[in-house]
Motif scaffolding. Sequence first.
Motif, mmCIF file in Angstrom:
data_model
loop_
_atom_site.group_PDB
_atom_site.id
_atom_site.type_symbol
_atom_site.label_atom_id
_atom_site.label_comp_id
_atom_site.label_asym_id
_atom_site.label_seq_id
_atom_site.Cartn_x
_atom_site.Cartn_y
_atom_site.Cartn_z
ATOM 1 N N PRO A 3 -11.556 28.137 -6.668
ATOM 2 C CA PRO A 3 -10.306 27.164 -6.771
ATOM 3 C C PRO A 3 -10.634 25.871 -6.555
ATOM 4 N N ALA A 4 -10.950 25.597 -5.189
ATOM 5 C CA ALA A 4 -11.329 23.981 -4.994
ATOM 6 C C ALA A 4 -12.074 23.463 -5.720
ATOM 7 N N ARG A 6 -12.941 24.134 -8.984
ATOM 8 C CA ARG A 6 -12.213 23.910 -10.033
ATOM 9 C C ARG A 6 -11.196 22.707 -9.926
ATOM 10 N N THR A 7 -10.272 22.538 -8.957
ATOM 11 C CA THR A 7 -9.486 21.461 -8.711
ATOM 12 C C THR A 7 -10.244 20.181 -8.619
ATOM 13 N N CYS A 11 -10.055 16.770 -11.456
ATOM 14 C CA CYS A 11 -9.796 15.522 -10.666
ATOM 15 C C CYS A 11 -10.818 14.878 -11.232
ATOM 16 N N ALA A 50 -9.819 18.280 -1.914
ATOM 17 C CA ALA A 50 -9.898 19.727 -2.563
ATOM 18 C C ALA A 50 -11.331 20.159 -2.155
#
Length: 83
Positions: A3-4, A6-7, A11, A50
């Motif tokens: 998830p990090a 992907r974030t 961004c 992130a």
Amino acid sequence: MTPARRTAAACYFGAGISTLSAVASLAWHPWLALWGLAGAAFLLWAAASARGAGQRRRARHHRLTHAAASDTALLNPDQRSAA
């Protein structure tokens, strides 16, 4: 993909789009580009944050996995007598 990551990727993509819109808005008025550049700067900061959070999470997971393996080696009498 975590998830990090992907974030961070989202961004980075948003920062690129924001930078492109800032460059395009230079045709009308230079002051309009400031909003796009400010948005890109914020998104780059969010991506770096992130990525750092993801790295800290992976490092913590590695430390906990290593601690669990060493505890298992210490507490399992079958492995100690075999060695």
